[in-house]
Write an enzyme that holds these catalytic residues in place. Structure first.
Site, short mmCIF file in Angstrom:
data_model
loop_
_atom_site.label_atom_id
_atom_site.label_comp_id
_atom_site.label_asym_id
_atom_site.label_seq_id
_atom_site.Cartn_x
_atom_site.Cartn_y
_atom_site.Cartn_z
N CYS A 87 0.86 -1.18 0.00
CA CYS A 87 0.00 0.00 0.00
C CYS A 87 0.90 1.23 0.00
CB CYS A 87 -0.95 -0.02 1.20
SG CYS A 87 -0.13 0.13 2.80
N ARG A 108 -1.97 -0.47 5.70
CA ARG A 108 -3.13 -1.16 5.13
C ARG A 108 -2.74 -2.53 4.58
NH1 ARG A 108 -5.35 3.40 1.16
NH2 ARG A 108 -3.16 3.97 1.30
#
Length: 113
Positions: A75, A80
């Site tokens: 990410c 994330r």
């Protein structure tokens, strides 16, 4: 007897950019960008598939991927993708790796194609 304090290591590996770069080149590797589509469009690693980790259908979409294939997740910063890597490992993916530092630490050019 239950051991509620038992701590388990993540079922995925965190890789620094150099090692991540080497490993994603292996045959059959799946490269998964879990950022939003607008972030993906601004630049991503070549060959990446975009499946947003915060989308309501994330689990359904990744279920179509080969759980036996080496899966490399990234990410923007690595937060994330760590969440996504954990979800993939819990879903039965056997080889999952997360890019430490995300694209912010990625030394190679990104593509918009």
């Amino acid at each position: 007897m239950f051991n509620f304090l038992k701590s388990s290591a993540p079922a995925y590996h965190n890789l620094p950019p150099a090692q991540f770069s080497t490993e994603i080149r292996q045959p059959g590797a799946v490269l998964l960008d879990v950022r939003r589509p607008d972030e993906f469009a601004q630049g991503h690693l070549p060959g990446a598939v975009n499946i947003e980790v915060t989308a309501p259908d994330f689990a359904q979409r990744v279920a179509s991927l080969d759980q036996q294939a080496p899966t490399y997740v990234y990410c923007r910063s690595g937060a994330r993708s760590a969440k996504a890597a954990d979800q993939l490992a819990k879903a039965g993916f056997t080889h999952v790796a997360n890019l430490l530092g995300g694209v912010l630490d990625w030394p190679e050019p990104l593509t918009t194609r």
